[in-house]
Scaffold this motif. Structure first.
Motif: not given
Length: 850
Positions: A589-590, A557-565
């Motif tokens: 994102x705000x 695994x690689x640690x990531x994130x879907x930034x979701x505005x």
């Protein structure tokens, strides 16, 4: 439209758009796992560092080093409040870093039975966050210990006000009401239920409608039962009214029960379930007071009995007979149905008759288990004073036992290889026929129940392997089961390349219910060697969970994130969590809220990208599904014919490294829009890597599509995050929904730049297993198809499908070359059901001789 209906519709629209508009799998295969399967299996939760249960009742704060309650959903830490007695324990999130999807403290974040010090914890609940008004959350200002338990009651009071929820406020940025809100959590000495009371005062000078409830996130490891309605969250319909909601997991069960009135569902969306318990007009200066219980027990029946403690009930005894007395029926359960044949109670099979307490009425019993025909309904029971009993017969069933070996990433044969087992009805079933059973195995060995009948069984392991199929006739009561034995041959040589899925969701996303351990097995079984965890607005660093499953040599695994505005999603990876920000929505994102609680608006991506790089050490930023309801390029109205210069200043940043060319089944969108966007970037000198991803949210099709990355290694254990980043930044990638493509100009490969005097020749090689359709190869120069060549069907299953040299044009200007291969009118059933065939190389850049 009245106000309440308007807000309910608004909430539904907001959640649907914000959470689900971009994502979700399109496959329709049968699930491989459900929370019910884990109810009797247990889990491997660590023993919590809590003292053993003691008499009395207590309210205290967790000390540094304590691990909360233990269990798969335990997120408690030092500073949180524990209310406990000899029967149950509950955790309220204290001051400090918010760790839940509703990004404020003061919510219930843990519940379990009281367990011995050396026993594993089983906290399975996600979050129960008070909602003091529709579309508004609760933000605490202070915590008060009203009673630490010395008086026989533990009482925690949390004071605060209503505040917005960013996901909602980006669509409906209504100002907060400013209500004074008091939350009371009370546990009595001999109780298994926590009393929760929300008091919302109308501080205005006129009457006002106030709706009070909770945002409940049960967690992916629980199965919901709404008595008299049905199983699962799908049984809870928007606008419905329910007396209670129950949930059961491994060794623990819960019940949310209003003490007055019923639970109302404004909208059931993703994993968040807003439950309104009180709604009405409140005069000025008065308070709306909503009381409910959260009950914890070992089983659903424990919870129900506490729920009905003040209701007259009688006992039904259910005896279960087995058609096959040697059958263990390990995961079978008995379900009690009401007169409308809706489930009201359930319990796992036991050696003795099962006992249920129910109000007077008319009932049936039924026994069921996955992979087994459901029993006939019992005779109807008219439950009256004195109780009743009935009998059900659990039908015998069949079993398939599989033993699959195959080649590893070094092309060496071995036992114990992860596999995916597909079952279709009938002998010699067409590849595209419906899947009736789907199972994943970490070892290639195992067995599962299945109703007697004729089946076609297929073992698969991704795009690089041949498949193994067999016709099986399954009969009931065969102790060993029908044997399915085979060898998976790796016919595609990807030496030096790893297969990566750069967009994967798990239980940490609000719209995914796949436990992380299940996702690990699934990814290994389809041949994914590197997966990036990109849960919505949450950085999940979970690589350490792979080794205990025995799969460290297969996947990392690689640690990531879907930034979701809303309207624009982007992945970042690898990322390092920043504890100075909330665990959920930590990547901003705000702009948050002002001192009066007003929402300050949504950031443009240039500013978010800067924060991702600076605060979270993000190596790769990837634009996700760039066209569509959550597509960034649609949001900013990018026109590839006009280019970047036409975009308004401040809305677009070139500080991204990759773009999803293929996202799950949306290949038509790839051909119609996304390729043109990508080609336009390349022509303007913006060298961003084209990728293919599954964006998987369910158990369907993880790893399909995928991205091949050249890292010079074949063993996932030898590939670190730096090598992953280097390959993507170097455009050494093939976006693959199907075949593996290699392309060379002399010694230069994909992502390289060719200089020097021409002419130049392009060597193209395409590999694919024999089951995969590949009809054509296209050579694309500067975004225009220069040549298309047909690909013949394979003569033998050796993987090699096409190899040809193409002369490249001599031009006075620089250009790039991309190779496509596929069969867009065909799909990859049953390996990747419904998925069209299309693979795309990243460019080779040709610099003109100057």
């Amino acid at each position: 439209m009245n106000a309440r209906l308007f807000f309910s519709v608004g909430l539904a629209s907001a959640l649907s758009l914000a959470l689900l508009g971009a994502c979700g799998d399109n496959a329709t295969t049968a699930p491989s796992w459900s929370p019910a399967d884990a109810i009797h299996e247990g889990d491997a939760a660590p023993s919590p560092e809590l003292p053993a249960p003691v008499p009395g009742v207590h309210l205290r704060r967790l000390e540094p080093g304590e691990q909360g309650l233990g269990g798969p959903n335990c997120v408690a830490t030092a500073g949180d409040f524990v209310l406990e007695n000899a029967h149950a324990r509950f955790v309220i999130q204290g001051e400090g870093r918010p760790r839940t999807w509703i990004p404020y403290s003061g919510a219930l974040i843990g519940a379990d039975l009281a367990r011995a010090h050396d026993a594993p914890g089983h906290d399975n609940i996600g979050e129960l966050a008070p909602l003091p008004a529709l579309l508004k959350a609760f933000r605490p200002n202070s915590f008060e210990v009203k009673d630490d338990g010395a008086g026989g009651t533990a009482h925690l009071r949390v004071l605060g006000t209503d505040i917005g929820i960013p996901v909602i406020d980006q669509v409906f940025p209504f100002p907060p009401h400013g209500y004074p809100v008091v939350i009371d959590y009370i546990l009595h000495e001999d109780e298994t239920a926590l009393l929760m009371t929300t008091s919302v005062t109308n501080h205005r000078n006129h009457a006002h409608v106030i709706e009070v409830g909770d945002a409940v996130i049960w967690g992916s490891r629980l199965e919901l039962l709404t008595p008299g309605t049905g199983w699962g969250q799908g049984a809870l319909q928007s606008g419905g009214e329910y007396p209670a909601v129950l949930a059961e997991g491994a060794h623990v069960a819960y019940g949310l029960v209003p003490l007055e009135g019923v639970l109302r569902i404004p909208v059931a969306e993703a994993d968040m379930l807003p439950l309104t318990g009180l709604a009405g007009i409140v005069p000025p200066g008065e308070a709306a007071v909503y009381r409910r219980l959260l009950i914890v027990g070992a089983t659903l029946e424990d919870v129900r009995r506490r729920m009905l403690a003040t209701t007259p009930t009688e006992e039904i005894l259910v005896e279960v007979q087995l058609d096959d007395p040697t059958d263990s029926a390990a995961l079978a359960r008995v379900v009690i149905l009401d007169e409308h044949e809706k489930p009201v109670a359930a319990a796992p099979l036991a050696d003795e008759p099962l006992s249920f307490r129910l109000p007077a009425g008319r009932y049936h019993a039924v026994a069921e288990e996955r992979g087994r025909p459901r029993s006939a309904l019992s005779d109807e029971v008219a439950l009256e004073e004195g109780g009743a009993q009935t009998t059900v017969t659990l039908p015998a069933t069949g079993r398939i036992a599989f033993d699959i070996s195959g080649d590893d990433h070094h092309h060496k044969h071995r036992d114990g290889i992860p596999v995916r087992i597909v079952v279709q009805a009938g002998h010699d079933a067409p590849l595209a026929s419906p899947i009736v059973e789907l199972h994943w195995s970490a070892t290639g060995q195992g067995s599962f129940l299945i109703a007697p009948g004729e089946y076609t069984v297929t073992a698969t392991r991704g795009f690089e392997y041949e498949i193994v199929r067999a016709n099986l006739t399954v009969t009931a009561s065969e102790e060993e089961g029908e044997a399915f034995v085979g060898v998976l041959k790796r016919s595609v040589d990807t030496s030096g390349w790893i297969s990566a899925d750069l967009h994967v969701h798990t239980e940490y996303s609000i719209d995914s219910r796949v436990p992380i351990e299940e996702r690990i097995v699934q990814l290994a079984a389809v041949g994914i060697e590197r997966a990036v965890l990109t849960d919505h607005d949450f950085i999940a660093d979970k690589d350490h969970l792979i080794a205990p499953l025995g799969l460290a040599e297969f996947v990392r695994f690689t640690a990531g994130c879907e930034v979701s505005p809303l309207g624009r999603h982007v992945n970042g990876f690898p990322m390092v969590d920043n504890p100075a920000r909330p665990a959920y929505f930590g990547v901003p994102w705000h702009y948050g809220y002002d001192d009066e609680g007003r929402f300050l608006g949504v950031m443009e991506f240039p500013e978010t990208f800067e924060i991702m790089r600076a605060e979270f050490q993000t190596g790769i930023i990837q634009i996700n599904h760039p066209r569509g309801s959550q597509g960034y390029l649609d949001k900013i109205r990018y026109d590839p014919e006009v280019g970047l210069e036409a975009l308004p200043e401040g809305v677009f940043s070139t500080d991204f490294d990759a773009i999803e060319l293929i996202n799950a089944g949306a290949i038509q969108r790839t051909r119609d829009y996304v390729l043109a966007d990508w080609y336009s970037f390349l022509r303007q000198g913006l060298r961003v890597t084209g990728t293919a991803v599954s964006d998987t949210h369910t158990e369907h099709n993880p790893g399909y599509p995928r991205t091949y990355l050249f890292v010079g290694e074949d063993d996932p254990r030898a590939v670190d995050d730096d090598m992953l980043v280097e390959a993507i930044l170097g455009l050494r990638a093939v976006a693959a929904s199907g075949p593996f493509i290699e392309a060379f100009v002399g010694t230069a490969g994909i992502g390289d730049t060719v200089t020097g005097e021409g002419p130049h020749d392009l060597l193209v090689r395409v590999q694919a297993p024999s089951w995969m359709p590949v009809d054509w190869v296209q050579i694309v120069i500067d975004g225009e198809v220069a040549e298309e060549v047909a690909v013949a069907p394979p003569a033998e299953p050796n993987g090699y499908r096409f190899e040809q040299i193409f002369p490249l044009p001599e031009r006075e200007e620089d250009y790039f070359v991309v190779v496509l291969a596929g069969a867009l009118d065909k799909t990859m059933d049953p390996v990747a059901p419904g998925q069209p065939v299309l693979s795309i190389t990243n460019p080779i850049f040709i610099e003109a001789d100057r």
